[in-house]
Design an enzyme around this catalytic site. Structure first.
Site, PDB file in Angstrom:
ATOM      1  N   ASP A  41       0.857  -2.129  -1.860  1.00  0.00           N
ATOM      2  CA  ASP A  41       0.793  -2.855  -0.797  1.00  0.00           C
ATOM      3  C   ASP A  41      -0.201  -3.839  -0.942  1.00  0.00           C
ATOM      4  O   ASP A  41      -0.065  -4.809   0.033  1.00  0.00           O
ATOM      5  CB  ASP A  41       0.937  -2.219   0.595  1.00  0.00           C
ATOM      6  N   LYS A  60       3.325   3.014   1.091  1.00  0.00           N
ATOM      7  CA  LYS A  60       2.534   2.316   0.647  1.00  0.00           C
ATOM      8  C   LYS A  60       1.422   2.674  -0.332  1.00  0.00           C
ATOM      9  O   LYS A  60       0.951   3.920   0.215  1.00  0.00           O
ATOM     10  CB  LYS A  60       1.727   1.454   1.802  1.00  0.00           C
TER      11      LYS A  60
END
Ligand SMILES: C[S@@+](CC[C@H](N)C(=O)[O-])C[C@H]1O[C@@H](n2cnc3c(N)ncnc32)[C@H](O)[C@@H]1O
Length: 267
Positions: A41, A60
């Site tokens: 991310d 993430k």
């Protein structure tokens, strides 16, 4: 991979440089169909994984350690799920995929790598440069300035720079001063053209055209200290576009090759 359903394995997918439509068709299909997605991310925009199916579990990974991340992949595949591990650019360039593949193999988990558009190519496109210009340079070195990961023997910038080809620096936005010092020590002139592209293909993309002597100040003035590619060498000279030199043999009408006049050639 065929065009049907995904199987229970890990797909290590290159997401491209950032723009959601610069992932490959194959990569996007995997993101749409995978049961589990893990994405970096810090570098991959969330719009890219927005195409995941509603039932997919999305993780993430910026804050995860290697074992945790690979643990999720292994558990996913062992539960019969398809897993997409989404990397920025192309996974083979500074993607740290080897360590993931080693652990997946140890766990007996199958994987497949799907290539992506590396940020070096997005940066070259952003400045409209050909990195391999006939009679100027036919070589591109993809490298970085050594930081916490040191450069191996024989790969110091000064040594690499002796080739005088196009050089592309990843992971080096805070180390522009070292690029200038080392290339200058290798004999590159201060007027050597440099292009810096930050967040290539993102809406906030920034471009600087400068030269070695002005690089550090130009990057400071533009507040570029991360997420950038530095392209260095005379292939980046904007004046090339004004000249009618450096033509390739490929489109030269006196040059014959396999697809013209039936003569076998290599290009
Ligand atoms: C961990 S490396 C990953 C490189 C990636 N695998 C690739 O092929 O582009 C991260 C570095 O890639 C470069 N980078 C990644 N995406 C970029 C982008 N959109 N624009 C400019 N540089 C980018 C930056 O140098 C950044 O520090």
């Amino acid at each position: 991979m065929n065009s049907g359903e995904l199987t229970a394995k890990v797909y290590i997918v290159g997401a491209g440089p950032g723009a959601p439509d610069l992932i490959t068709v194959r990569g996007q299909r995997i993101l749409q169909q995978a049961d589990v997605l893990l994405y970096t991310d810090s570098l991959v925009p969330s719009e890219l994984v927005a195409c995941a199916k509603p039932t997919a579990t999305v993780y993430k990974t910026a804050g995860m350690a290697l074992d945790e991340m690979v643990g999720i992949m292994v558990e996913g595949v062992q539960s019969g799920h398809s897993v997409a591990r989404v990397h920025t650019g192309d996974p083979s360039i500074f993607g740290a995929i080897l360590e993931q593949m080693v652990l997946l193999r140890k766990a007996g988990v199958a994987y497949e790598v799907v290539p992506g558009v590396s940020s070096v190519f997005a940066a070259a496109a952003a400045v409209g440069a050909e990195l391999t210009v006939p009679d100027l340079t036919q070589t591109v070195i993809l490298t970085r300035v050594g930081g916490r990961t040191p450069m191996p023997d024989g790969e110091s910038l000064r040594e690499l720079a002796t080739h005088r080809c196009t050089m592309a620096f990843y992971l080096s936005a805070t180390l522009a001063k070292t690029v200038v010092q080392e290339l200058t020590a290798a004999g590159w002139p201060p007027e050597t053209p440099v292009a810096v592209v930050q967040k290539a293909t993102w809406p906030e993309q920034k471009i600087i055209r400068t030269n070695l002597s002005r690089l550090v100040r130009a990057m400071g003035d533009a507040h570029i200290s991360n997420h950038a590619i530095l392209l260095v060498g005379f292939a980046l000279d904007e004046a090339l576009l004004e000249q009618d030199q450096h033509r390739s043999k490929l489109y030269d009408e006196t040059f014959t090759h396999r697809y013209r006049k039936g003569v076998i050639g290599n290009d």
